[in-house]
Design a protein around this motif. Structure first.
Motif, PDB file in Angstrom:
ATOM      1  N   VAL A 168       0.826  -1.218   0.000  1.00 18.88           N
ATOM      2  CA  VAL A 168       0.000   0.000   0.000  1.00 18.88           C
ATOM      3  C   VAL A 168       0.860   1.267   0.000  1.00 18.88           C
ATOM      4  O   VAL A 168       0.327   2.381  -0.024  1.00 18.88           O
ATOM      5  CB  VAL A 168      -0.983   0.048   1.199  1.00 18.88           C
ATOM      6  CG1 VAL A 168      -1.906  -1.156   1.199  1.00 18.88           C
ATOM      7  CG2 VAL A 168      -0.253   0.177   2.531  1.00 18.88           C
ATOM      8  N   ALA A 169       2.194   1.100   0.019  1.00 15.48           N
ATOM      9  CA  ALA A 169       3.091   2.258   0.160  1.00 15.48           C
ATOM     10  C   ALA A 169       3.307   2.989  -1.160  1.00 15.48           C
ATOM     11  O   ALA A 169       3.509   2.368  -2.202  1.00 15.48           O
ATOM     12  CB  ALA A 169       4.435   1.793   0.701  1.00 15.48           C
ATOM     13  N   ASP A 170       3.267   4.319  -1.098  1.00 15.64           N
ATOM     14  CA  ASP A 170       3.742   5.152  -2.206  1.00 15.64           C
ATOM     15  C   ASP A 170       5.230   5.438  -2.022  1.00 15.64           C
ATOM     16  O   ASP A 170       5.978   5.534  -2.992  1.00 15.64           O
ATOM     17  CB  ASP A 170       2.963   6.469  -2.253  1.00 15.64           C
ATOM     18  CG  ASP A 170       1.493   6.236  -2.545  1.00 15.64           C
ATOM     19  OD1 ASP A 170       1.176   5.852  -3.676  1.00 15.64           O
ATOM     20  OD2 ASP A 170       0.674   6.402  -1.620  1.00 15.64           O
ATOM     21  N   LEU A 171       5.628   5.589  -0.760  1.00 20.69           N
ATOM     22  CA  LEU A 171       7.030   5.797  -0.426  1.00 20.69           C
ATOM     23  C   LEU A 171       7.376   4.875   0.732  1.00 20.69           C
ATOM     24  O   LEU A 171       6.584   4.717   1.661  1.00 20.69           O
ATOM     25  CB  LEU A 171       7.280   7.256   0.006  1.00 20.69           C
ATOM     26  CG  LEU A 171       7.049   8.348  -1.044  1.00 20.69           C
ATOM     27  CD1 LEU A 171       7.098   9.721  -0.382  1.00 20.69           C
ATOM     28  CD2 LEU A 171       8.099   8.264  -2.150  1.00 20.69           C
ATOM     29  N   VAL A 172       8.559   4.266   0.674  1.00 20.30           N
ATOM     30  CA  VAL A 172       9.022   3.397   1.759  1.00 20.30           C
ATOM     31  C   VAL A 172      10.265   4.021   2.383  1.00 20.30           C
ATOM     32  O   VAL A 172      11.159   4.494   1.673  1.00 20.30           O
ATOM     33  CB  VAL A 172       9.353   1.974   1.246  1.00 20.30           C
ATOM     34  CG1 VAL A 172       9.972   1.128   2.353  1.00 20.30           C
ATOM     35  CG2 VAL A 172       8.099   1.295   0.707  1.00 20.30           C
ATOM     36  N   ILE A 173      10.287   4.053   3.718  1.00 16.62           N
ATOM     37  CA  ILE A 173      11.478   4.489   4.438  1.00 16.62           C
ATOM     38  C   ILE A 173      12.048   3.253   5.120  1.00 16.62           C
ATOM     39  O   ILE A 173      11.452   2.722   6.059  1.00 16.62           O
ATOM     40  CB  ILE A 173      11.136   5.584   5.477  1.00 16.62           C
ATOM     41  CG1 ILE A 173      10.630   6.841   4.765  1.00 16.62           C
ATOM     42  CG2 ILE A 173      12.351   5.892   6.353  1.00 16.62           C
ATOM     43  CD1 ILE A 173      10.189   7.956   5.694  1.00 16.62           C
ATOM     44  N   ASP A 174      13.171   2.767   4.602  1.00 20.26           N
ATOM     45  CA  ASP A 174      13.817   1.598   5.211  1.00 20.26           C
ATOM     46  C   ASP A 174      14.555   2.052   6.466  1.00 20.26           C
ATOM     47  O   ASP A 174      15.323   3.014   6.417  1.00 20.26           O
ATOM     48  CB  ASP A 174      14.794   0.951   4.214  1.00 20.26           C
ATOM     49  CG  ASP A 174      14.045   0.218   3.112  1.00 20.26           C
ATOM     50  OD1 ASP A 174      13.222  -0.647   3.450  1.00 20.26           O
ATOM     51  OD2 ASP A 174      14.274   0.527   1.931  1.00 20.26           O
ATOM     52  N   ASN A 175      14.323   1.352   7.553  1.00 20.32           N
ATOM     53  CA  ASN A 175      14.919   1.770   8.822  1.00 20.32           C
ATOM     54  C   ASN A 175      15.611   0.603   9.531  1.00 20.32           C
ATOM     55  O   ASN A 175      15.306   0.288  10.675  1.00 20.32           O
ATOM     56  CB  ASN A 175      13.856   2.407   9.732  1.00 20.32           C
ATOM     57  CG  ASN A 175      14.478   3.046  10.963  1.00 20.32           C
ATOM     58  OD1 ASN A 175      15.651   3.383  10.972  1.00 20.32           O
ATOM     59  ND2 ASN A 175      13.680   3.192  12.007  1.00 20.32           N
ATOM     60  N   ASP A 176      16.522  -0.042   8.803  1.00 21.24           N
ATOM     61  CA  ASP A 176      17.337  -1.097   9.401  1.00 21.24           C
ATOM     62  C   ASP A 176      18.724  -0.591   9.773  1.00 21.24           C
ATOM     63  O   ASP A 176      19.440  -1.250  10.521  1.00 21.24           O
ATOM     64  CB  ASP A 176      17.493  -2.273   8.423  1.00 21.24           C
ATOM     65  CG  ASP A 176      16.279  -3.187   8.442  1.00 21.24           C
ATOM     66  OD1 ASP A 176      15.782  -3.492   9.536  1.00 21.24           O
ATOM     67  OD2 ASP A 176      15.825  -3.583   7.358  1.00 21.24           O
ATOM     68  N   GLY A 177      19.089   0.553   9.228  1.00 23.30           N
ATOM     69  CA  GLY A 177      20.463   1.029   9.394  1.00 23.30           C
ATOM     70  C   GLY A 177      20.615   2.014  10.534  1.00 23.30           C
ATOM     71  O   GLY A 177      19.726   2.177  11.367  1.00 23.30           O
TER      72      GLY A 177
END
Length: 201
Positions: A168-177
């Motif tokens: 459902v995302a238009d933008l994804v913010i990856d937050n593993d780092g």
């Protein structure tokens, strides 16, 4: 006005992303916080909850006894639906008030934990998903929040899957780092939101 839905799994770092977006100038509407506000002592919301569930859901000081209410609603889907029927319209009305006060040129970020689960993506101009690997979520819940591993796994399992959220995302913010990477990514996202808000305006 650009209306943004922000969501992410428990422990993914959504609160940190919303804090960073506010720092850039976003207007934050936090549905969890509003859900607590609408059942504070003296509110029609709390009166309606007490009428529906009985005086046993009130603490001696007149506040909502959340554990007592939770014991009722999480064991019974019908009772949970009854609670949601009281709280959700109040949250929706208060969110609309806050959004109206934000002004026509604002980027309004709605922090909605269960956006995916409740099929709310179509309500927003775009959806941002804060994403982290399940092992990252688990580590944060256990190490930073003091949750037991079993409880953390149960909470994660009760939410939408990573794939469902990303769908459902238009933008994804990856937050593993590291946090520096998150700060840089949020800056990029804010530039995109500002661009879209200006184009819409």
């Amino acid at each position: 006005m650009l209306r943004v839905g922000l969501t992410g799994g428990i422990g993914a770092g959504k609160s940190e992303v919303s804090r960073l977006l506010v720092g850039h100038g976003a207007v934050l509407i936090d549905s969890d916080r509003i859900a607590r506000e609408v059942v504070e002592p003296g509110t029609p919301g709390l009166a309606a909850v007490a009428e529906e569930f009985g005086p046993g859901v009130l603490a001696p000081d007149g506040t909502l006894d959340r554990p007592a209410l939770g014991a009722i609603v999480f064991a019974d889907p019908d009772r949970l639906a009854a609670l949601n029927a009281i709280v959700h319209p109040l949250v929706r009305d208060r969110s609309a008030e806050l959004e109206k006060a934000a002004g026509p040129d604002s980027v309004v970020v709605h922090d909605v934990p269960l956006l995916t689960e409740n099929g709310l993506a179509p309500l927003y101009d775009l959806v941002i998903v804060v994403d982290a690997a399940p092992e990252t979520q688990l580590d944060r819940l256990v190490r930073l929040r003091g949750t037991t591993e079993a409880d953390a796994r149960a909470r994660m399992a009760a939410q939408a899957t990573r794939e469902q959220r990303r769908a459902v995302a238009d933008l994804v913010i990856d937050n593993d780092g590291p946090v520096e990477e998150l700060v840089a990514r949020v800056r990029e996202v804010w530039a995109e939101l500002s661009r879209r808000a200006a184009a819409k305006g």
